[in-house]
Design a protein around this motif. Sequence first.
Motif, PDB file in Angstrom:
ATOM      1  N   ASN A  81     -14.243 -87.235 -32.023  1.00 47.11           N
ATOM      2  CA  ASN A  81     -14.871 -88.511 -31.683  1.00 47.11           C
ATOM      3  C   ASN A  81     -16.249 -88.677 -32.316  1.00 47.11           C
ATOM      4  OD1 ASN A  81     -14.912 -91.003 -30.526  1.00 47.11           O
ATOM      5  ND2 ASN A  81     -15.493 -90.288 -28.498  1.00 47.11           N
ATOM      6  N   ILE A  82     -16.309 -88.668 -33.650  1.00 49.39           N
ATOM      7  CA  ILE A  82     -17.585 -88.829 -34.356  1.00 49.39           C
ATOM      8  C   ILE A  82     -18.068 -90.269 -34.271  1.00 49.39           C
ATOM      9  CG2 ILE A  82     -17.097 -86.944 -35.942  1.00 49.39           C
ATOM     10  CD1 ILE A  82     -16.544 -89.120 -38.095  1.00 49.39           C
ATOM     11  N   ARG A  83     -19.344 -90.454 -34.512  1.00 50.81           N
ATOM     12  CA  ARG A  83     -19.950 -91.791 -34.556  1.00 50.81           C
ATOM     13  C   ARG A  83     -20.735 -91.886 -35.847  1.00 50.81           C
ATOM     14  NH1 ARG A  83     -24.811 -94.283 -31.823  1.00 50.81           N
ATOM     15  NH2 ARG A  83     -25.453 -92.114 -31.751  1.00 50.81           N
ATOM     16  N   LEU A  84     -20.486 -92.927 -36.635  1.00 50.70           N
ATOM     17  CA  LEU A  84     -21.170 -93.115 -37.920  1.00 50.70           C
ATOM     18  C   LEU A  84     -22.492 -93.832 -37.695  1.00 50.70           C
ATOM     19  CD1 LEU A  84     -18.140 -94.183 -40.102  1.00 50.70           C
ATOM     20  CD2 LEU A  84     -19.081 -91.906 -39.788  1.00 50.70           C
ATOM     21  N   VAL A  85     -23.530 -93.337 -38.378  1.00 55.64           N
ATOM     22  CA  VAL A  85     -24.865 -93.926 -38.273  1.00 55.64           C
ATOM     23  C   VAL A  85     -25.471 -94.015 -39.672  1.00 55.64           C
ATOM     24  CG1 VAL A  85     -25.303 -93.092 -35.930  1.00 55.64           C
ATOM     25  CG2 VAL A  85     -25.904 -91.658 -37.860  1.00 55.64           C
ATOM     26  N   ASP A  86     -26.521 -94.794 -39.808  1.00 56.18           N
ATOM     27  CA  ASP A  86     -27.248 -94.880 -41.071  1.00 56.18           C
ATOM     28  C   ASP A  86     -28.222 -93.718 -41.157  1.00 56.18           C
ATOM     29  OD1 ASP A  86     -25.975 -97.207 -41.851  1.00 56.18           O
ATOM     30  OD2 ASP A  86     -27.477 -98.497 -40.917  1.00 56.18           O
ATOM     31  N   GLY A  87     -28.506 -93.296 -42.373  1.00 59.24           N
ATOM     32  CA  GLY A  87     -29.480 -92.239 -42.570  1.00 59.24           C
ATOM     33  C   GLY A  87     -28.918 -91.110 -43.405  1.00 59.24           C
ATOM     34  N   ASP A  88     -29.727 -90.069 -43.552  1.00 60.14           N
ATOM     35  CA  ASP A  88     -29.350 -88.914 -44.356  1.00 60.14           C
ATOM     36  C   ASP A  88     -28.160 -88.183 -43.739  1.00 60.14           C
ATOM     37  OD1 ASP A  88     -29.554 -87.037 -46.396  1.00 60.14           O
ATOM     38  OD2 ASP A  88     -30.844 -85.736 -45.188  1.00 60.14           O
ATOM     39  N   HIS A  89     -28.202 -87.940 -42.442  1.00 59.92           N
ATOM     40  CA  HIS A  89     -27.084 -87.347 -41.717  1.00 59.92           C
ATOM     41  C   HIS A  89     -26.300 -88.514 -41.134  1.00 59.92           C
ATOM     42  CE1 HIS A  89     -29.822 -83.984 -42.095  1.00 59.92           C
ATOM     43  NE2 HIS A  89     -28.815 -83.182 -41.842  1.00 59.92           N
ATOM     44  N   ASP A  90     -25.168 -88.844 -41.752  1.00 58.22           N
ATOM     45  CA  ASP A  90     -24.476 -90.083 -41.410  1.00 58.22           C
ATOM     46  C   ASP A  90     -23.433 -89.954 -40.307  1.00 58.22           C
ATOM     47  OD1 ASP A  90     -22.971 -88.592 -43.170  1.00 58.22           O
ATOM     48  OD2 ASP A  90     -22.904 -90.121 -44.711  1.00 58.22           O
ATOM     49  N   LYS A  94     -20.929 -84.395 -31.088  1.00 52.04           N
ATOM     50  CA  LYS A  94     -21.184 -83.287 -30.183  1.00 52.04           C
ATOM     51  C   LYS A  94     -20.355 -82.115 -30.675  1.00 52.04           C
ATOM     52  CE  LYS A  94     -21.415 -82.043 -25.367  1.00 52.04           C
ATOM     53  NZ  LYS A  94     -21.129 -82.462 -23.986  1.00 52.04           N
ATOM     54  N   VAL A  95     -21.018 -81.083 -31.186  1.00 56.54           N
ATOM     55  CA  VAL A  95     -20.349 -79.909 -31.730  1.00 56.54           C
ATOM     56  C   VAL A  95     -20.117 -78.918 -30.587  1.00 56.54           C
ATOM     57  CG1 VAL A  95     -20.519 -78.012 -33.382  1.00 56.54           C
ATOM     58  CG2 VAL A  95     -21.437 -80.257 -33.969  1.00 56.54           C
ATOM     59  N   PRO A  96     -18.874 -78.468 -30.404  1.00 59.56           N
ATOM     60  CA  PRO A  96     -18.589 -77.514 -29.323  1.00 59.56           C
ATOM     61  C   PRO A  96     -19.420 -76.237 -29.484  1.00 59.56           C
ATOM     62  CG  PRO A  96     -16.550 -78.327 -30.310  1.00 59.56           C
ATOM     63  CD  PRO A  96     -17.672 -78.826 -31.159  1.00 59.56           C
ATOM     64  N   GLY A  97     -20.080 -75.819 -28.396  1.00 59.88           N
ATOM     65  CA  GLY A  97     -20.886 -74.614 -28.404  1.00 59.88           C
ATOM     66  C   GLY A  97     -22.299 -74.815 -28.915  1.00 59.88           C
ATOM     67  N   ILE A  98     -22.582 -75.949 -29.521  1.00 61.59           N
ATOM     68  CA  ILE A  98     -23.914 -76.225 -30.077  1.00 61.59           C
ATOM     69  C   ILE A  98     -24.559 -77.394 -29.336  1.00 61.59           C
ATOM     70  CG2 ILE A  98     -25.237 -76.849 -32.138  1.00 61.59           C
ATOM     71  CD1 ILE A  98     -23.958 -74.173 -32.528  1.00 61.59           C
ATOM     72  N   GLY A  99     -23.838 -78.504 -29.230  1.00 59.55           N
ATOM     73  CA  GLY A  99     -24.354 -79.693 -28.561  1.00 59.55           C
ATOM     74  C   GLY A  99     -24.450 -80.869 -29.518  1.00 59.55           C
ATOM     75  N   GLN A 100     -25.233 -81.859 -29.123  1.00 60.77           N
ATOM     76  CA  GLN A 100     -25.399 -83.089 -29.899  1.00 60.77           C
ATOM     77  C   GLN A 100     -26.162 -82.795 -31.186  1.00 60.77           C
ATOM     78  OE1 GLN A 100     -24.020 -85.874 -28.658  1.00 60.77           O
ATOM     79  NE2 GLN A 100     -24.559 -87.103 -30.411  1.00 60.77           N
ATOM     80  N   MET A 101     -25.637 -83.287 -32.318  1.00 63.59           N
ATOM     81  CA  MET A 101     -26.329 -83.097 -33.592  1.00 63.59           C
ATOM     82  C   MET A 101     -25.832 -84.081 -34.633  1.00 63.59           C
ATOM     83  SD  MET A 101     -24.660 -79.532 -35.026  1.00 63.59           S
ATOM     84  CE  MET A 101     -25.832 -79.408 -36.315  1.00 63.59           C
TER      85      MET A 101
END
Length: 113
Positions: A81-90, A94-101
């Motif tokens: 369930n990714i979400r596309l955004v503007d910017g360098d990291h597009d 939420k990565v399992p075991g890591i969190g929101q990134m």
Amino acid sequence: MTDSLPPCPECSSVYTYQVDALLTCPECGHEWAPGAASDDAPVVRDSVGNVLNDGDDVTVIKDLKVKGSSSVVKVGTKVRNIRLVDGDHDIDCKVPGIGQMGLKSEFVKKISG
């Protein structure tokens, strides 16, 4: 001659030229039809060229170090369930075991299904 031609929609180069019915950018190689309406939303593609959309599931194609942490996102990690955004990291996800990134689309591959 270049005064009447529009700049490249990809890299904004002013050195565009016309080849038959298409305009061509010598700097990035982008070709487009003059007068074609450009989309306001850029198309985000994964590492192999698949178009990504909000809600897609992807897998990480290489180990990624998490900035400011000793954690690593391992190759093969499935992100749902990714979400596309503007910017360098597009991609926001939420990565399992890591969190929101944020991820760059060049380091993921779309999971078909």
